[in-house]
Write an enzyme that holds these catalytic residues in place. Structure first.
Site, PDB file in Angstrom:
ATOM      1  N   LYS A 108      12.156   6.011  -7.635  1.00 40.13           N
ATOM      2  CA  LYS A 108      11.703   5.842  -7.869  1.00 40.13           C
ATOM      3  C   LYS A 108      11.914   6.766  -9.143  1.00 40.13           C
ATOM      4  O   LYS A 108      12.225   8.322  -8.384  1.00 40.13           O
ATOM      5  CB  LYS A 108       9.998   5.401  -8.459  1.00 40.13           C
ATOM      6  CG  LYS A 108       9.281   5.108  -9.119  1.00 40.13           C
ATOM      7  CD  LYS A 108      10.086   3.750  -9.417  1.00 40.13           C
ATOM      8  CE  LYS A 108       8.520   2.497 -10.247  1.00 40.13           C
ATOM      9  NZ  LYS A 108       8.775   1.572 -10.427  1.00 40.13           N
TER      10      LYS A 108
HETATM   11  N1  GLU Z   1      10.589  -0.349 -13.306  1.00 39.37           N
HETATM   12  C1  GLU Z   1      10.893  -2.159 -12.639  1.00 39.37           C
HETATM   13  C2  GLU Z   1       9.953  -2.042 -10.880  1.00 39.37           C
HETATM   14  O1  GLU Z   1       9.159  -1.689 -11.195  1.00 39.37           O
HETATM   15  C3  GLU Z   1      12.629  -2.338 -12.510  1.00 39.37           C
HETATM   16  C4  GLU Z   1      13.259  -1.620 -11.415  1.00 39.37           C
HETATM   17  C5  GLU Z   1      14.843  -1.857 -11.352  1.00 39.37           C
HETATM   18  O2  GLU Z   1      14.973  -3.170 -12.568  1.00 39.37           O
HETATM   19  O3  GLU Z   1      15.514  -0.981 -11.375  1.00 39.37           O
HETATM   20  O4  GLU Z   1      10.509  -3.264  -9.961  1.00 39.37           O
END
Ligand code: GLU
Length: 415
Positions: A108
């Site tokens: 993240k």
């Molecule tokens: N931000 C989204 C999540 O928390 C998508 C992450 C992604 O597609 O890599 O799952």
């Protein structure tokens, strides 16, 4: 073990992993190895604002566990972004990706910033500056960012472009891109679509009324707005919706396409003529069949959980329910559909986008949506079965599956 007050977001996120590790009788040394993050970047970002002044902030990228494949997870732009929160969210991505069985580890990232305070040009230069400082840790087979809170396809397009300047054109380095830059059909709606799928399966299995039932949604961003639309199409009454500025309520059900138009025009649901105002805080306490937090984390806590008047909670946001509140919901017999399943639709279609980019071959939208449904349903059925057999919550079941998969991959790689 730190007390409740001292616990960080990351400690809170680890509570479920530790419970699952105990249930799986995992050796303690592996528990620690898997709990810890692999790499954490904190970078200084400075840009010139439109008025010539200097703007300085920090950006982060945390790679939690990469045993199952390249690191994968979104990038958020929010004032509350800090290393601890990003670390917690990175670990959630590890479990989410393992649970729905896509070949990624968890990561993240984010920038501590209020996007409302920046112009489009400033946002672009901030994004490019951030990318220049983290690009050495990224790559289609290393770490693949995607949108999250207050980032979108446009921001991903800038990221891809900035990465390409140094490494050559590489669409598979980010997902959630605009269609014209190699994005996938169905990616924008994917998280909301996935939320609506799991809501349908779980409400049917646990006897909660969905067709003609009432739904309250906190958050009207990419996740909440599409979930509202799909659930309404399926016959649910979306009786209240809120965003960061306030909420609207209508006992007969809000007209979601009209609300979306209002939101597009004014940047908020506040002031919508098809409902009456409701304070953001009070929204969660409105009696409903299904309650759906689809915005920030930690909104259902020990302070309000006993006042909730609902039959089911769908975690469309990441960690919207604290572990202490989750335990009380379990005692109260209110089912919680955990975040790592409920909102996994986004990253599942990110996986499809990455695959399409690598193969340079693009799928039809109905193929994307059907495969999304298949992946999610397989995960949901597995969780449902384990929860029934072990007499545990759906979250505990989800963590058992996810952790077992991560553990197997870590062990097989050897030390
Ligand atoms: N931000 C989204 C999540 O928390 C998508 C992450 C992604 O597609 O890599 O799952």
């Amino acid at each position: 073990m730190p007390t409740q007050q001292q616990r960080t977001a990351y400690d809170e996120a680890m509570v479920y992993m530790r419970t699952a590790a105990q249930r799986l009788a995992m050796p303690p040394e592996y528990q620690q190895l898997i709990a810890n993050t692999y790499r954490e970047l904190r970078v200084q970002i400075a840009i010139r604002r439109d008025d010539g002044s200097l703007f300085e902030t920090f950006g982060y990228r945390v790679q939690h566990n990469g045993a199952r494949g390249p690191y994968k997870g979104g990038i958020r732009y929010h004032p509350a972004v800090n290393i601890d929160e990003i670390r917690a969210l990175a670990s959630l991505m590890t479990w989410k990706n393992a649970l729905v069985d896509i070949p990624f580890g968890g990561a993240k990232g984010g920038i501590t910033v209020d996007t409302h305070q920046l112009s489009k040009r400033e946002l672009q230069s901030l994004t490019r500056a951030f990318m220049r400082k983290i690009d050495m840790a990224l790559g289609p087979h290393r770490d693949i960012p995607a949108p999250d809170m207050y980032t979108n396809a446009e921001v991903m397009g800038w990221m891809m472009d900035e990465y390409g300047r140094r490494h050559g054109h590489t669409p598979a380095v980010v997902t959630g891109k605009p269609l014209d830059l190699g994005g996938s059909l169905g990616r924008t709606e994917a998280t909301g679509r996935g939320v609506s799928f799991v809501t349908q399966w779980a409400s049917a299995d646990y006897g909660v009324k969905l067709r003609g039932g009432t739904v309250v949604i906190q958050g009207f961003g990419n996740v909440g707005s599409y979930a509202a639309e799909f659930l309404q199409q399926g016959g649910a009454l979306i009786i209240a919706v809120s965003d960061e500025r306030g909420g609207v309520y209508n006992a007969e059900g809000l007209d979601i396409p009209k609300l979306r138009q209002h939101h597009q025009a004014h940047g908020t649901v506040v002031g919508f003529a098809g409902g009456t105002p409701v304070e953001g805080e009070k929204l969660l306490l409105i009696p409903c069949d299904i309650l759906m937090p689809a915005a920030l984390g930690d909104v259902i806590t020990e302070a309000n959980v006993k006042k909730l008047d609902t039959h089911m909670v769908i975690e469309a946001a990441n960690h919207p329910v604290t572990p202490a509140a989750a335990a009380i919901l379990w005692q109260r017999d209110i089912r919680v559909i955990p975040d790592i399943l409920a909102n996994a639709g986004g990253v599942i279609v990110s996986y499809f986008e990455w695959t399409q980019n690598l193969q340079q071959f693009y799928w039809k939208e109905h193929d994307v949506n059907n495969r999304l449904g298949e992946k999610l349903e397989t995960a949901y059925r597995a969780i449902h079965e384990i929860a029934a057999r072990e007499e545990c919550s759906l979250r505990e079941a989800a963590y058992m599956i996810a952790l077992q998969r991560v553990y197997d991959a870590v062990r097989l790689r050897g030390i």
